[in-house]
Design a protein around this motif. Structure first.
Motif: not given
Length: 207
Positions: A60-68
């Motif tokens: 998902r596009i937002e996966s990196n932001d959510e992980a951070l």
């Protein structure tokens, strides 16, 4: 906060007594699990090392932001988490099963490295959904037993201490404490078997 956990757990969990690798997705269940482990460290003398692992599937596009952001939540609780990105690209087949296997392999290798147990945030509603899905697949008796609180991935012990806690109890706890968590949009995608099963079970309960 200790009284909140007393109301949810009949007794202190005796299955957690080793170093832990925590499957931390950033969802409500895994965030609650991290709070529970913190509770054990502060109030019941659990002294094991804790390694929260955030697996970024990159689906998902937002996966990196959510992980951070999930890493920051863990840091506020006093845990140093690690984000591991899946390098392989999904090509075909059951997407959720592909992601589950990749995630499992990562957690397994980290647990193997530290000689730790793996702890996961599966809760009561997950158990009901699993039994229902196995029922409609005509699984045998062993399959209908459901998810075990203690199981093995090869030589690694896997713990699921939340199996008696209902989803609504987890959500109410997080809401009362104003604790942030993230909701994976795939949880509302009807192409996945578990999502369809969840909706059917809600209809059963409602009617």
């Amino acid at each position: 906060m200790i009284n909140d956990f007393k109301s949810l757990f009949n007794q202190n969990s005796t299955i957690i007594n080793n170093d832990l690798v925590v499957g931390l997705s950033g969802g409500s269940d895994s965030i609650f699990l991290l709070f529970y482990i913190k509770h054990l460290k502060e109030n019941f003398g659990f002294s094991g090392s804790v390694y929260p692992i955030i697996v970024d599937h990159g689906l998902r596009i937002e996966s990196n932001d959510e992980a951070l952001k999930t890493k920051k939540i863990a840091a506020r609780l006093g845990f140093d988490s690690k984000i591991i990105k899946i390098k392989d690209k999904y090509s075909s087949g059951n997407l959720q099963n592909w992601a589950r296997i990749k995630r499992r392999d990562i957690l397994y290798h980290v647990a193997q490295k530290y000689s730790a147990d793996i702890v996961l945030g599966h809760q009561y509603d997950d158990q009901v959904e699993t039994i229902y899905m196995r029922l409609i697949r005509s699984s045998g008796f062993d399959g209908l037993v459901g998810i075990n609180e203690i199981s093995k991935w090869k030589e690694i012990t896997v713990l699921r201490p939340l199996l008696k806690i209902k989803k609504i109890e987890i959500l109410n706890f997080l809401k009362s404490k104003k604790i942030q968590y993230f909701t994976d949009k795939s949880n509302f995608d009807f192409k996945f078997e578990r999502v369809k099963s969840r909706i059917v079970l809600k209809l059963f309960e409602k009617n």
